[in-house]
Design an enzyme around this catalytic site. Structure first.
Site, PDB file in Angstrom:
ATOM      1  N   LYS A 198       0.678  -1.211   0.573  1.00  0.00           N
ATOM      2  CA  LYS A 198      -0.316   0.508   0.086  1.00  0.00           C
ATOM      3  C   LYS A 198       0.965   1.482   0.294  1.00  0.00           C
ATOM      4  CE  LYS A 198      -3.629   0.109   2.452  1.00  0.00           C
ATOM      5  NZ  LYS A 198      -4.728   0.490   3.978  1.00  0.00           N
TER       6      LYS A 198
HETATM    7  O1  LIG Z   1      -6.934   2.343   5.171  1.00  0.00           O
HETATM    8  C1  LIG Z   1      -7.937   2.532   5.063  1.00  0.00           C
HETATM    9  C2  LIG Z   1      -8.117   2.583   6.121  1.00  0.00           C
HETATM   10  O2  LIG Z   1      -9.351   2.441   5.966  1.00  0.00           O
HETATM   11  C3  LIG Z   1      -8.717   4.537   6.843  1.00  0.00           C
HETATM   12  O3  LIG Z   1     -10.100   3.950   7.312  1.00  0.00           O
HETATM   13  P1  LIG Z   1      -9.856   5.187   9.110  1.00  0.00           P
HETATM   14  O4  LIG Z   1     -10.254   6.674   8.087  1.00  0.00           O
HETATM   15  O5  LIG Z   1     -10.993   5.183   9.597  1.00  0.00           O
HETATM   16  O6  LIG Z   1      -8.437   5.784   9.804  1.00  0.00           O
END
Ligand SMILES: O=C[C@H](O)COP(=O)(O)O
Length: 226
Positions: free
Chosen positions: A87
């Protein structure tokens, strides 16, 4: 449709690997922080052992420069395996790293996507997955559904194998909206999975069915019926 869980909690991964039609596991440094200072590589290898080779494991880099991102990606694949999806945040350095790493055959998930513009660039750089941040977009008054729909359209038009892996969900309505608008995959936090499945409405229906059955045949299951 691919369903992934956005957690590195081993107990939750074991649980949902058994119960959900699971396609994989995603993580980022904030998700890792929830588990404390774990033995990072060993922990990720354990996740791989749990989910097996046929499910996807997405692991995020932390480097900021192109060289650091590329080095992080190589270390991750050396320590875990070549199948890991790396990622990478979709900024200028990230895009440069994606180009380099795709040329070396690594699997890439372009993450931290808030706009169709970022997604279009990551698509052109041949990222395998684009990860738009649904809830974070909504928090910024960005039309998450529209961004996902535009990216789905762009992917279709290009004939590319790239998929949209929508992320950052804070409720089930956001998940279903992302799917409706063209996400090919969704990664869901265990709090949202739990909120969507363990609700009183479902339990009440199950109890009603059970009581109706019991009133006819007694307290036996169908399998035990004489
Ligand atoms: O990696 C990405 C996550 O799904 C971000 O989630 P979040 O906005 O709850 O931190």
């Amino acid at each position: 449709m691919e369903i992934l869980v956005d957690t590195v909690n081993l107990e939750q991964i074991r649980r949902y690997n058994k119960t959900l039609p699971l396609s994989g596991v995603t993580s980022n440094p904030t998700i890792v922080k929830k588990e404390g200072r774990i033995n990072f590589f060993e922990h990720l290898r354990e996740i791989r052992r749990i989910i097996g080779k046929n499910k996807a494991l997405h692991v995020q880099v932390v480097g900021s420069t192109v060289d650091e991102i590329v080095a992080d990606a190589h270390r991750i694949t050396e320590e875990i395996d070549q199948d890991v999806y790396i990622k990478i945040p979709t900024n200028e350095e990230g895009l440069a790293a994606i180009k380099i790493l795709k040329n070396k055959g690594l699997h890439i998930t372009a993450t931290a996507i808030y706009t169709a513009f970022q997604g279009e660039l990551a698509l052109a750089a041949h990222a395998d997955y684009l990860a738009p941040y649904y809830n974070r977009m909504q928090n910024m008054n960005i039309a998450a559904d529209q961004v996902i729909a535009e990216l789905a359209q762009a992917i279709k038009k290009s004939g590319s194998q790239t998929k949209i892996l929508a992320a950052s969900f804070h409720n089930v309505e956001q998940v279903t909206a992302a799917i409706k608008n063209g996400a090919h995959a969704v990664t869901i936090g265990t709090d949202v999975v739990n909120a969507g499945l363990n609700v009183p409405l479902i339990s009440a229906a199950v109890t009603d069915f059970k009581n109706d059955w019991k009133s006819l045949y007694g307290d036996v299951t169908i399998a035990a019926l004489k």
